[in-house]
Design a protein around this motif. Structure first.
Motif, PDB file in Angstrom:
ATOM      1  N   LEU A   1       0.856  -1.195   0.003  1.00  0.00           N
ATOM      2  CA  LEU A   1      -0.383   0.174   0.257  1.00  0.00           C
ATOM      3  C   LEU A   1       0.600   1.176   0.037  1.00  0.00           C
ATOM      4  O   LEU A   1       1.678   1.380   0.681  1.00  0.00           O
ATOM      5  CB  LEU A   1      -0.926   0.177   1.523  1.00  0.00           C
ATOM      6  N   VAL A   2       0.230   2.316  -0.680  1.00  0.00           N
ATOM      7  CA  VAL A   2       1.152   3.535  -0.416  1.00  0.00           C
ATOM      8  C   VAL A   2       0.113   4.685  -0.125  1.00  0.00           C
ATOM      9  O   VAL A   2      -1.443   4.873  -0.743  1.00  0.00           O
ATOM     10  CB  VAL A   2       1.750   4.287  -1.912  1.00  0.00           C
ATOM     11  N   TYR A   3      -0.133   4.955   1.160  1.00  0.00           N
ATOM     12  CA  TYR A   3      -0.344   6.124   1.840  1.00  0.00           C
ATOM     13  C   TYR A   3      -0.634   7.154   1.825  1.00  0.00           C
ATOM     14  O   TYR A   3       0.973   7.748   2.132  1.00  0.00           O
ATOM     15  CB  TYR A   3      -0.465   5.425   3.215  1.00  0.00           C
TER      16      TYR A   3
ATOM     17  N   ALA B   1       9.207   5.862 -10.300  1.00  0.00           N
ATOM     18  CA  ALA B   1       8.876   4.077 -11.055  1.00  0.00           C
ATOM     19  C   ALA B   1       8.366   3.483  -9.574  1.00  0.00           C
ATOM     20  O   ALA B   1       8.524   3.774  -7.838  1.00  0.00           O
ATOM     21  CB  ALA B   1      10.554   3.722 -10.665  1.00  0.00           C
ATOM     22  N   ILE B   2       8.462   2.439  -9.001  1.00  0.00           N
ATOM     23  CA  ILE B   2       7.377   1.428  -8.788  1.00  0.00           C
ATOM     24  C   ILE B   2       8.849   1.090  -7.643  1.00  0.00           C
ATOM     25  O   ILE B   2       8.790   1.681  -5.892  1.00  0.00           O
ATOM     26  CB  ILE B   2       7.195  -0.163  -8.818  1.00  0.00           C
ATOM     27  N   SER B   3       9.976   1.262  -7.655  1.00  0.00           N
ATOM     28  CA  SER B   3      10.820   0.857  -6.777  1.00  0.00           C
ATOM     29  C   SER B   3      10.983   2.221  -5.646  1.00  0.00           C
ATOM     30  O   SER B   3      11.968   2.543  -5.478  1.00  0.00           O
ATOM     31  CB  SER B   3      12.125   0.472  -7.742  1.00  0.00           C
ATOM     32  N   ASP B   4      10.477   3.697  -6.813  1.00  0.00           N
ATOM     33  CA  ASP B   4      10.680   5.106  -6.029  1.00  0.00           C
ATOM     34  C   ASP B   4      10.084   4.350  -4.577  1.00  0.00           C
ATOM     35  O   ASP B   4      10.231   5.087  -3.198  1.00  0.00           O
ATOM     36  CB  ASP B   4      10.057   6.012  -6.232  1.00  0.00           C
ATOM     37  N   PHE B   5       9.275   3.250  -4.323  1.00  0.00           N
ATOM     38  CA  PHE B   5       8.066   3.074  -3.199  1.00  0.00           C
ATOM     39  C   PHE B   5       8.437   1.769  -2.556  1.00  0.00           C
ATOM     40  O   PHE B   5       8.521   1.476  -0.995  1.00  0.00           O
ATOM     41  CB  PHE B   5       7.044   3.466  -3.783  1.00  0.00           C
ATOM     42  N   THR B   6       8.584   1.096  -3.112  1.00  0.00           N
ATOM     43  CA  THR B   6       9.217  -0.250  -3.187  1.00  0.00           C
ATOM     44  C   THR B   6       9.265  -1.856  -3.802  1.00  0.00           C
ATOM     45  O   THR B   6       9.552  -1.637  -5.040  1.00  0.00           O
ATOM     46  CB  THR B   6       7.567  -0.770  -2.510  1.00  0.00           C
TER      47      THR B   6
ATOM     48  N   PRO C   1       3.743  10.545   1.187  1.00  0.00           N
ATOM     49  CA  PRO C   1       2.959   9.093   0.738  1.00  0.00           C
ATOM     50  C   PRO C   1       4.048   8.162   1.547  1.00  0.00           C
ATOM     51  O   PRO C   1       5.559   8.104   1.074  1.00  0.00           O
ATOM     52  CB  PRO C   1       2.911   9.220  -0.711  1.00  0.00           C
ATOM     53  N   ARG C   2       3.803   7.719   2.462  1.00  0.00           N
ATOM     54  CA  ARG C   2       3.656   6.795   3.700  1.00  0.00           C
ATOM     55  C   ARG C   2       3.459   4.968   3.069  1.00  0.00           C
ATOM     56  O   ARG C   2       2.493   4.604   2.589  1.00  0.00           O
ATOM     57  CB  ARG C   2       3.603   6.207   4.355  1.00  0.00           C
ATOM     58  N   VAL C   3       4.897   3.939   2.635  1.00  0.00           N
ATOM     59  CA  VAL C   3       4.663   2.829   2.184  1.00  0.00           C
ATOM     60  C   VAL C   3       4.500   1.690   2.694  1.00  0.00           C
ATOM     61  O   VAL C   3       4.759   2.200   4.431  1.00  0.00           O
ATOM     62  CB  VAL C   3       5.635   2.077   1.374  1.00  0.00           C
ATOM     63  N   LEU C   4       3.203   0.934   3.124  1.00  0.00           N
ATOM     64  CA  LEU C   4       2.806  -0.141   4.902  1.00  0.00           C
ATOM     65  C   LEU C   4       2.385  -1.429   3.394  1.00  0.00           C
ATOM     66  O   LEU C   4       1.940  -1.520   2.528  1.00  0.00           O
ATOM     67  CB  LEU C   4       2.059   0.785   4.499  1.00  0.00           C
ATOM     68  N   TRP C   5       3.254  -2.776   3.755  1.00  0.00           N
ATOM     69  CA  TRP C   5       3.074  -3.376   3.617  1.00  0.00           C
ATOM     70  C   TRP C   5       2.194  -3.568   4.210  1.00  0.00           C
ATOM     71  O   TRP C   5       2.168  -4.322   5.444  1.00  0.00           O
ATOM     72  CB  TRP C   5       4.516  -4.812   3.295  1.00  0.00           C
TER      73      TRP C   5
ATOM     74  N   SER D   1      13.656   8.883  -8.151  1.00  0.00           N
ATOM     75  CA  SER D   1      13.656  10.262  -7.743  1.00  0.00           C
ATOM     76  C   SER D   1      13.968   9.932  -6.008  1.00  0.00           C
ATOM     77  O   SER D   1      13.996  10.797  -5.629  1.00  0.00           O
ATOM     78  CB  SER D   1      12.835  10.800  -7.655  1.00  0.00           C
ATOM     79  N   THR D   2      14.058   8.253  -5.644  1.00  0.00           N
ATOM     80  CA  THR D   2      14.724   7.977  -4.373  1.00  0.00           C
ATOM     81  C   THR D   2      15.951   7.601  -4.294  1.00  0.00           C
ATOM     82  O   THR D   2      16.014   6.866  -4.986  1.00  0.00           O
ATOM     83  CB  THR D   2      14.011   6.902  -4.016  1.00  0.00           C
ATOM     84  N   GLU D   3      16.408   7.837  -3.095  1.00  0.00           N
ATOM     85  CA  GLU D   3      18.164   7.613  -2.933  1.00  0.00           C
ATOM     86  C   GLU D   3      18.023   6.278  -1.583  1.00  0.00           C
ATOM     87  O   GLU D   3      17.172   7.180  -1.003  1.00  0.00           O
ATOM     88  CB  GLU D   3      18.811   9.092  -2.420  1.00  0.00           C
ATOM     89  N   TYR D   4      18.510   5.329  -2.044  1.00  0.00           N
ATOM     90  CA  TYR D   4      18.301   4.408  -0.903  1.00  0.00           C
ATOM     91  C   TYR D   4      19.632   4.913  -0.338  1.00  0.00           C
ATOM     92  O   TYR D   4      20.671   4.154  -0.428  1.00  0.00           O
ATOM     93  CB  TYR D   4      18.385   2.923  -2.025  1.00  0.00           C
TER      94      TYR D   4
END
Length: 682
Positions: free
Chosen positions: A223-225, A237-242, A303-307, A423-426
């Motif tokens: 989920l992205v909340y 990209a999906i990998s920006d979230f999960t 936006p927060r990622v929740l599994w 856009s996300t830095e791991y």
């Protein structure tokens, strides 16, 4: 006599902004842990290569990761301009004098529509296949909880929203709010109804967030909340979230101002009751009772990622905290149990469970073994393993920062057919141990923007023998590089002076919870001893079988350790900690531990975002112009980092024409940025 409030309710009819329904869901939340579908698709051999050695090797070829490459979007929403909502707020206002100066924050600007348009446009409808709206519902005219008037966005196609099969699902709190029974108790339908009478209607976003795990009709485990004032500004990209490789991307910073000390009760509950801080500190305390008390950092406000399986597990671990939070209809109530900030708790729960899984695997599964005991000889061998040399006379070990392979390896993403983040830095991955150990070893002014050290320093990269740069390359340590000290393992504190026998469970409790610095540093030592990649030093050998006559013939639960809220009363022995119905036929102890660790994989990341309080028309206009200018610079590649998210936090106090000007500015900005309609708009 009919009151004014009851009269308002009596006039509510089924129309474009309300849905009249009868709430009949009297079931508590299930206590059954759920598997993660993306991980179920990965074979044991592939999990061995990926988790134990961090190689997406031949056993992983052809693995279908599609279940982990989709997300459901979830939005919390309320129309605070609705007369029914306004009347209900006044009706349920606690009798004790309570400051409700935040009425202006409930005002509707149609943000939800454009937040959803922005999110779907950013990820695409194939990645975000389903969206969910969490809306409020109020009592019907006869005062019964069963007869409800639920809010509906005026632009929403209601026929699609209530089927549970379309692109959007509308959930009302009267249906998805559910209590959680304790681990040893059941709840009757009457007890569930009594709880619902006490919590519905709700005017507290913390209550909504503590019930997200109960929504149904989800397409994805991920989920992205979103709050309805969150807006996505560019393609992501999906990998920006999960990803099914690294787990959820939890975005947090490690500034001193972002650090929260756990507190069972806090004065902030009375000083600033409408803020998030009391709920965050309480959540930190709840986590601390299970995993040891320590400062934790804010989960950034975008936006927060929740599994979903892991959020449900957090609620199953802390049933009281999740069930008590909705008892506060308003954030500022003080005559009910303290609330938690469930997003904060659910995010850090994953991090703490991963730490626990690593230490339990090493101490109980690997060294405790089937007999479950720790004697002096066994502890001596464990000490030497940590030191990687004979150290009989040493009373402590200085552990240096591990040298590790990069988190974002393009070859891995390419092999798994997953796009790299845009856009996300791991910043940190669970594959490198426990994040906060490294933070504690750095002075705040020496921390980079995202707060975590670069573990690739001192690494040499060797191309494969063919010289083909598109194939996986290997990383080795530079023998001349000396890493900085990370921490120290004190023999007397961590190993209890090697005196006498004890159970592996008691040893584990000491290093993991009673003396948490011991566990933190042991993880760092074993990560370093495992080489540039992988976690092999934590794992038992591959020969110990778990199958016995007492185990069920089929796996029905995922691997997990006790879902208990207090570590002091928990039994972590091998026979008690492993659920018998979590073991597949012929499964080895090593394979079970790998699956346990994999379940709680995560990434800590950071992204460029803009949080802005909307207070005045004049400053709003200037800020929106600045956002558009920044996006133009991003498109030309002229900025340091692309702006990904915008939060327009409604705190408007202006009235009259100035208030109208705010509405006009927002409307013009929204329609300009996201003009394309969604399939479920009327």
């Amino acid at each position: 006599m009919v009151t004014e409030t009851e009269d308002v309710h009596a006039q509510v009819q089924e129309d474009e902004t309300h849905h009249i329904f009868r709430s009949s869901n009297q079931n508590p939340m299930s206590r059954h842990p759920f598997s993660i579908r993306a991980y179920e698709a990965i074979s044991n051999d592939c999990a061995e290569q990926w988790i134990a050695h961090h190689q997406w090797g031949p056993a992983c070829t052809g693995t279908d990761l599609s279940d982990g490459l989709q997300v459901d979007g979830v939005w919390a929403w309320v129309n605070g301009s609705d007369p029914v909502q306004i009347a209900a707020r006044q009706q349920y206002r606690p009798s004790k004098n309570m400051n409700m100066d935040a009425t202006h924050r409930f005002t509707e600007h149609n943000e939800l529509l454009y937040s959803m348009r922005a999110a779907v446009a950013s990820l695409g409808p194939e990645t975000m296949q389903r969206t969910h709206i969490l809306a409020s519902a109020y009592h019907g005219s006869n005062g019964s909880l069963h007869n409800m008037a639920g809010q509906v966005p005026f632009w929403l196609n209601k026929e699609e929203a209530f089927t549970g099969k379309g692109r959007v699902v509308l959930h009302h709190d009267a249906d998805y709010f559910k209590p959680m029974a304790g681990s040893t108790t059941n709840m009757s339908a009457w007890e569930v109804q009594e709880w619902k009478d006490a919590v519905i209607p709700s005017f507290n976003s913390l209550a909504v967030e503590a019930q997200i795990q109960n929504i149904d009709h989800t397409c994805a485990d991920q989920l992205v909340y979103y709050n309805d004032d969150f807006f996505t500004l560019r393609k992501l990209a999906i990998s920006d979230f999960t990803t099914p490789l690294y787990g959820p991307v939890i975005k947090t910073l490690t500034r001193i101002t972002s650090m929260y000390l756990p507190a069972k009760n806090t004065l902030w509950r009375y000083i600033k009751p409408a803020g998030e801080e009391p709920g965050i500190k309480r959540a930190g305390w709840v986590l601390g009772m299970r995993f040891s008390l320590r400062p934790l950092y804010y989960i950034t406000h975008h936006p927060r990622v929740l599994w979903l399986p892991l959020l449900r597990e957090a609620a199953q671990t802390f049933p009281e905290a999740f069930t008590d939070t909705p008892l506060s209809r308003f954030r500022m109530q003080d005559n009910v149990p303290a609330s938690i900030q469930a997003i904060f708790l659910g995010s850090w729960y994953v991090v703490e469970r991963h730490r626990e899984a690593l230490l339990w695997t090493w101490a109980v599964a690997k060294w405790g073994g089937l007999d479950g005991t720790m004697n002096d000889l066994k502890k001596e061998r464990m000490w030497m393993e940590l030191a990687n040399e004979p150290t009989y006379s040493r009373s402590y070990l200085n552990i240096r920062v591990p040298v590790r392979a990069p988190i974002e390896d393009p070859n891995v993403f390419k092999s798994a057919n997953i796009s790299m983040p845009t856009s996300t830095e791991y910043s940190f991955s669970s594959k490198d141990g426990y994040a906060l150990t490294y933070v504690d070893s750095m002075w705040p002014w020496n921390r980079p923007r995202h707060g975590y050290p670069d573990l690739t320093q001192g690494l040499l990269k060797n191309q494969n023998s063919t010289g083909d740069s598109t194939r996986e390359s290997q990383h080795v340590r530079d023998p001349n590089f000396v890493a900085a000290k990370a921490c120290a393992i004190v023999r007397s504190a961590c190993f209890d002076s090697f005196s006498g026998n004890e159970t592996a469970s008691d040893f584990f409790k000491r290093i993991a919870f009673e003396q948490p610095k011991c566990g933190d540093c042991i993880i760092t030592a074993l990560i370093g001893a495992s080489g540039p990649s992988g976690i092999d030093k934590f794992l038992p050998n591959s020969h110990t079988k778990l199958v016995s006559e007492a185990h069920t013939p089929a796996q029905s639960r995922p691997p997990h350790l006790p879902l208990t809220s207090d570590w002091t009363t928990s039994d972590f022995t091998l026979t008690e900690a492993i659920p018998k119905d979590s073991i597949k036929a012929n499964m080895t102890l090593r394979a079970w531990c790998i699956r346990l660790i994999q379940r709680y994989s995560y990434v800590l990341g950071s992204v460029e975002s803009d949080f802005y309080k909307v207070e005045r028309a004049k400053t709003l206009e200037a800020h929106l112009n600045g956002v558009e200018q920044k996006l133009e610079e991003d498109a030309k590649g002229g900025s340091k980092g692309p702006l990904a998210f915008l939060c327009l936090n409604d705190d408007i106090t202006e009235t009259g024409k100035l208030r109208d000007r705010v509405d006009e500015l927002l409307k013009d900005f929204f329609s300009k940025m996201w003009p394309s309609k969604l399939s479920f708009e009327r």
